[in-house]
Design an enzyme around this catalytic site. Structure first.
Site, PDB file in Angstrom:
ATOM      1  N   ASP A   4     -58.175  43.043 -19.146  1.00 37.45           N
ATOM      2  CA  ASP A   4     -59.271  43.264 -20.094  1.00 37.45           C
ATOM      3  C   ASP A   4     -59.830  44.684 -19.990  1.00 37.45           C
ATOM      4  O   ASP A   4     -59.285  45.540 -19.293  1.00 37.45           O
ATOM      5  CB  ASP A   4     -60.386  42.230 -19.880  1.00 37.45           C
ATOM      6  CG  ASP A   4     -61.194  42.516 -18.642  1.00 37.45           C
ATOM      7  OD1 ASP A   4     -60.644  43.126 -17.700  1.00 37.45           O
ATOM      8  OD2 ASP A   4     -62.383  42.146 -18.604  1.00 37.45           O
ATOM      9  N   SER A  63     -67.037  44.866 -20.270  1.00 40.52           N
ATOM     10  CA  SER A  63     -65.855  44.043 -20.018  1.00 40.52           C
ATOM     11  C   SER A  63     -64.928  43.958 -21.234  1.00 40.52           C
ATOM     12  O   SER A  63     -64.421  44.958 -21.701  1.00 40.52           O
ATOM     13  CB  SER A  63     -66.305  42.659 -19.562  1.00 40.52           C
ATOM     14  OG  SER A  63     -65.213  41.906 -19.144  1.00 40.52           O
ATOM     15  N   HIS A  64     -64.773  42.772 -21.770  1.00 34.99           N
ATOM     16  CA  HIS A  64     -63.817  42.533 -22.851  1.00 34.99           C
ATOM     17  C   HIS A  64     -64.439  42.712 -24.230  1.00 34.99           C
ATOM     18  O   HIS A  64     -63.764  42.513 -25.232  1.00 34.99           O
ATOM     19  CB  HIS A  64     -63.293  41.107 -22.709  1.00 34.99           C
ATOM     20  CG  HIS A  64     -64.417  40.127 -22.583  1.00 34.99           C
ATOM     21  ND1 HIS A  64     -65.161  40.036 -21.431  1.00 34.99           N
ATOM     22  CD2 HIS A  64     -64.960  39.268 -23.459  1.00 34.99           C
ATOM     23  CE1 HIS A  64     -66.107  39.134 -21.606  1.00 34.99           C
ATOM     24  NE2 HIS A  64     -66.016  38.654 -22.826  1.00 34.99           N
ATOM     25  N   ASP A  69     -60.903  43.431 -14.728  1.00 29.52           N
ATOM     26  CA  ASP A  69     -61.105  42.310 -13.801  1.00 29.52           C
ATOM     27  C   ASP A  69     -60.488  41.006 -14.293  1.00 29.52           C
ATOM     28  O   ASP A  69     -60.352  40.060 -13.536  1.00 29.52           O
ATOM     29  CB  ASP A  69     -62.592  42.136 -13.434  1.00 29.52           C
ATOM     30  CG  ASP A  69     -63.486  41.947 -14.631  1.00 29.52           C
ATOM     31  OD1 ASP A  69     -62.981  41.938 -15.768  1.00 29.52           O
ATOM     32  OD2 ASP A  69     -64.712  41.819 -14.420  1.00 29.52           O
ATOM     33  N   ARG A  70     -60.095  40.951 -15.568  1.00 32.00           N
ATOM     34  CA  ARG A  70     -59.497  39.705 -16.081  1.00 32.00           C
ATOM     35  C   ARG A  70     -57.983  39.820 -16.186  1.00 32.00           C
ATOM     36  O   ARG A  70     -57.441  40.924 -16.297  1.00 32.00           O
ATOM     37  CB  ARG A  70     -60.019  39.391 -17.475  1.00 32.00           C
ATOM     38  CG  ARG A  70     -61.471  39.049 -17.492  1.00 32.00           C
ATOM     39  CD  ARG A  70     -61.885  38.602 -18.882  1.00 32.00           C
ATOM     40  NE  ARG A  70     -63.276  38.188 -18.849  1.00 32.00           N
ATOM     41  CZ  ARG A  70     -63.864  37.429 -19.750  1.00 32.00           C
ATOM     42  NH1 ARG A  70     -63.174  37.007 -20.791  1.00 32.00           N
ATOM     43  NH2 ARG A  70     -65.120  37.096 -19.639  1.00 32.00           N
ATOM     44  N   ASP A  98     -62.314  46.230 -18.475  1.00 30.52           N
ATOM     45  CA  ASP A  98     -62.647  46.850 -17.184  1.00 30.52           C
ATOM     46  C   ASP A  98     -61.727  46.400 -16.058  1.00 30.52           C
ATOM     47  O   ASP A  98     -61.983  46.699 -14.889  1.00 30.52           O
ATOM     48  CB  ASP A  98     -64.107  46.582 -16.822  1.00 30.52           C
ATOM     49  CG  ASP A  98     -64.406  45.105 -16.667  1.00 30.52           C
ATOM     50  OD1 ASP A  98     -63.737  44.292 -17.339  1.00 30.52           O
ATOM     51  OD2 ASP A  98     -65.289  44.756 -15.872  1.00 30.52           O
ATOM     52  N   LYS A 124     -63.671  39.810  -9.564  1.00 31.62           N
ATOM     53  CA  LYS A 124     -62.370  39.306  -9.956  1.00 31.62           C
ATOM     54  C   LYS A 124     -61.462  40.504 -10.204  1.00 31.62           C
ATOM     55  O   LYS A 124     -61.948  41.610 -10.432  1.00 31.62           O
ATOM     56  CB  LYS A 124     -62.465  38.387 -11.165  1.00 31.62           C
ATOM     57  CG  LYS A 124     -63.148  38.971 -12.374  1.00 31.62           C
ATOM     58  CD  LYS A 124     -63.399  37.874 -13.392  1.00 31.62           C
ATOM     59  CE  LYS A 124     -64.097  38.401 -14.615  1.00 31.62           C
ATOM     60  NZ  LYS A 124     -65.452  37.873 -14.774  1.00 31.62           N
TER      61      LYS A 124
HETATM   62  C1  G1P Z   1     -68.150  35.092 -19.537  1.00 38.34           C
HETATM   63  C2  G1P Z   1     -67.271  34.086 -18.842  1.00 38.34           C
HETATM   64  C3  G1P Z   1     -67.583  34.070 -17.366  1.00 38.34           C
HETATM   65  C4  G1P Z   1     -67.419  35.477 -16.794  1.00 38.34           C
HETATM   66  C5  G1P Z   1     -68.253  36.467 -17.595  1.00 38.34           C
HETATM   67  C6  G1P Z   1     -68.022  37.898 -17.153  1.00 38.34           C
HETATM   68  O1  G1P Z   1     -69.492  34.744 -19.390  1.00 38.34           O
HETATM   69  O2  G1P Z   1     -67.430  32.798 -19.393  1.00 38.34           O
HETATM   70  O3  G1P Z   1     -66.727  33.159 -16.717  1.00 38.34           O
HETATM   71  O4  G1P Z   1     -67.815  35.526 -15.459  1.00 38.34           O
HETATM   72  O5  G1P Z   1     -67.935  36.369 -18.979  1.00 38.34           O
HETATM   73  O6  G1P Z   1     -66.688  38.288 -17.304  1.00 38.34           O
HETATM   74  P1  G1P Z   1     -70.325  33.977 -20.516  1.00 38.34           P
HETATM   75  O7  G1P Z   1     -70.195  34.777 -21.782  1.00 38.34           O
HETATM   76  O8  G1P Z   1     -69.683  32.635 -20.675  1.00 38.34           O
HETATM   77  O9  G1P Z   1     -71.724  33.897 -19.978  1.00 38.34           O
HETATM   78 ZN    ZN Z   2     -64.071  42.238 -17.439  1.00 39.16          ZN
END
Ligand code: G1P
Ligand code: ZN
Length: 543
Positions: A277, A113-114, A281-282, A279, A376
């Protein structure tokens, strides 16, 4: 066919977190590390022989190597077909869409992801089920259990495939189809939003900037905004996906998406700005000199959904993760629909979406989506906003301020303490857990505790229970403080503190957020002893 059964030994740290297995690249590059996890996924599935799998990732370092390995393992294990995004690229929502459209058994999405990418950055593997959404805990627990005893995996001996060439090829007895990464997703977006109206609005002078942060959305955003919607070339910034995201941190928030923030808060800002982000999804939504919190964004989309073709008949319900602000609850109350409060992580929305109980979902962490896929979806949220703007023809700031005037304002902020020593973080959470039972009725400054608990969720569809999902402390005026540890980090612990207060009085809607939350911030520290226990004076990131 040359299939080998390769002996291996378990790695004991392959427990999937909030969103799949995330580790640093060198961890994944250890001998058999990826293979063990992938075989454990397959071993946890029933009847996969002959079925279709979707495969792709966000293009980060190790994406291509991992795809070649997984393709050969899928062939050796007897899958019928794998659909791979061209160049190994699929955004998370695009992968979710392909799983659904092709009635695939599931999909493997390669992403952290990010989190930063590159040889020293992070990598990740997620398994999504046939509805297109992240595997529920029942499956991720089974995968983890399997990783602890695995002693062999299946591997086809074959040459690497050309992932850049569209078309169908055989790999052993399996078929591999390399598909256009963007086409099906772009079609889906056109089925939901009024592209003609948005195109006309842009042609009439409405200006926008979209930041792909050198991550997966580059090709998607270029095709949709500059191609289909006719925005000028250059609208999409940082649009070429790079294996290390250009050295950046592809997290669309005010801290990491600073290029875009400078443009939108600069001298001649465009009307609208958005970032995605790693991938895809954000999303982060900005107006000229204006930041929309993700919680407010969800509430505004819910309140304006009937302006958008895909949701013109209204929404069945909404869902938000527990730490997300209650702004959308107020919209739901007015629309007379349910608002569900779930634990953190998109996997908890899947059942609600499948059962038709919720249409829109969101998380405070810049995640918004709907029943069109089971993840998302960053660009979906951007298009939803553009569609609303094209209909209402007001500024982003005016739309949000009007929203607050109607529903009241939920001041909201998240304070992250990253890279905290794990023992210290666990002590802090343990202390809170010990305390919550006796907190009701206690006063802190001008606040009185209404309830305090460690959030437990019973899924209304399958009755599964998820415990210990975060400490909630609610005050009698509707304000809240929530504490939880991140489940996606790869180094030490990340403490997340979520702060929220409600203000009905329009005259008090112009206060700076940290100021409005000032007393709550102090109370959070007093209750959890954050500074003392973490040894940190201030958060690493404030969003
Ligand atoms: C974080 C975000 C959560 C999201 C997840 C994946 O998880 O807080 O809302 O679904 O990334 O993108 P966390 O690191 O808090 O467990
Ligand atoms: Zn992501």
């Amino acid at each position: 066919m040359n299939i080998h059964t390769v002996a291996t030994q378990p790695y004991l740290d392959q427990k999937p977190g909030t969103s799949g297995l995330r580790k640093q690249v060198p961890t994944f590059q250890q001998r058999n590390y990826l293979e063990n996890f992938v075989q454990s996924i397959f071993d946890s599935l029933d009847g996969y022989e002959g079925t279709t799998l979707v495969l792709g990732g966000d293009g980060r370092y190790y994406n291509r190597e991992a795809i070649q390995i997984i393709l050969k393992m899928a062939a050796a294990n007897g899958f019928g077909k794998v659909l791979v995004g061209q160049g190994g690229i699929l955004s998370t929502p695009a992968a979710s869409n392909l799983i659904r459209q092709n009635q695939a058994l599931g999909g493997i999405i390669l992403s952290a992801s990010h989190n930063p990418g590159g040889p020293e950055g992070d990598f990740g593997v997620k398994y999504n089920i046939d509805n297109g959404g992240p595997a529920p805990e029942k499956i991720t627990n089974a995968i983890y259990k399997r990783t602890q005893t695995i002693d062999a995996y299946q591997m086809l001996e074959a040459l690497d495939l050309n992932l850049d060439q569209l078309g169908t090829v055989a790999l052993g007895e399996m078929t591999v189809e390399v598909v256009d990464s963007v086409a099906a997703y772009a079609d889906l977006m056109q089925s939901l939003f009024d592209f003609d109206a948005i195109r006309e609005y842009i042609a009439s002078g409405f200006s926008l900037a979209v930041d792909s942060m050198h991550a997966v959305t580059g090709p998607y955003a270029s095709k949709i905004f500059e191609g289909l919607l006719g925005a000028p070339a250059g609208t999409v910034k940082n649009g070429v996906p790079l294996e290390n995201f250009g050295g950046g941190h592809p997290d669309p928030n005010l801290v990491y998406a600073h290029d875009l923030v400078e443009i939108l808060f600069g001298d001649t800002p465009p009307d609208f700005g958005a970032a995605s982000d790693g991938d895809g999804d954000r999303n982060m939504i900005l107006g000229s000199n204006f930041f929309v919190t993700p919680s407010d964004s969800l509430a505004v989309l819910a309140a304006n959904a009937t302006l958008v073709p895909g949701y013109k008949d209204g929404i069945a319900g909404v869902a938000r993760s527990m730490p997300t602000s209650a702004a959308v609850d107020r919209v739901a109350a007015k629309l007379n629909i349910n608002s569900y409060e779930t634990p953190t992580g998109w996997k908890f929305f899947g059942n609600l979406l499948d059962a038709g109980k919720a249409t829109l979902c969101g998380e405070e962490s810049f995640g918004t989506g709907s029943n069109h896929v089971r993840e998302k979806d960053g660009l979906w949220a951007v298009l939803f906003w553009l569609n609303i703007l094209a209909v209402r023809k007001q500024s982003v700031a005016d739309i949000v301020k009007e929203h607050w005037a109607t529903y009241g304002r939920n001041y909201y902020s998240r304070h992250d303490y990253e890279g905290v020593d794990s023992d210290r973080a666990n002590t802090l959470m343990g202390n809170l857990r010990d305390k919550v039972g006796t907190m009701k009725g206690k006063t802190f400054g001008s606040y009185t505790v209404d309830y305090a608990d460690d959030f437990s969720y019973t899924d209304p569809v399958d009755n599964s229970v998820s415990q210990k999902q975060g400490i909630r402390i609610g005050f009698t005026d509707g304000s809240r403080v929530v504490f939880r540890l991140s489940g996606t980090g790869t180094q030490g612990a990340t403490l997340r503190v979520y702060l929220e207060s409600y203000e009905a009085d329009t005259a008090k809607h112009g206060i700076e957020t940290q100021e409005a939350l000032g007393e709550l911030i102090q109370i959070a520290d007093e209750i959890a002893q954050i500074k003392t226990l973490t040894g940190r004076d201030q958060p690493t990131v404030i969003t």
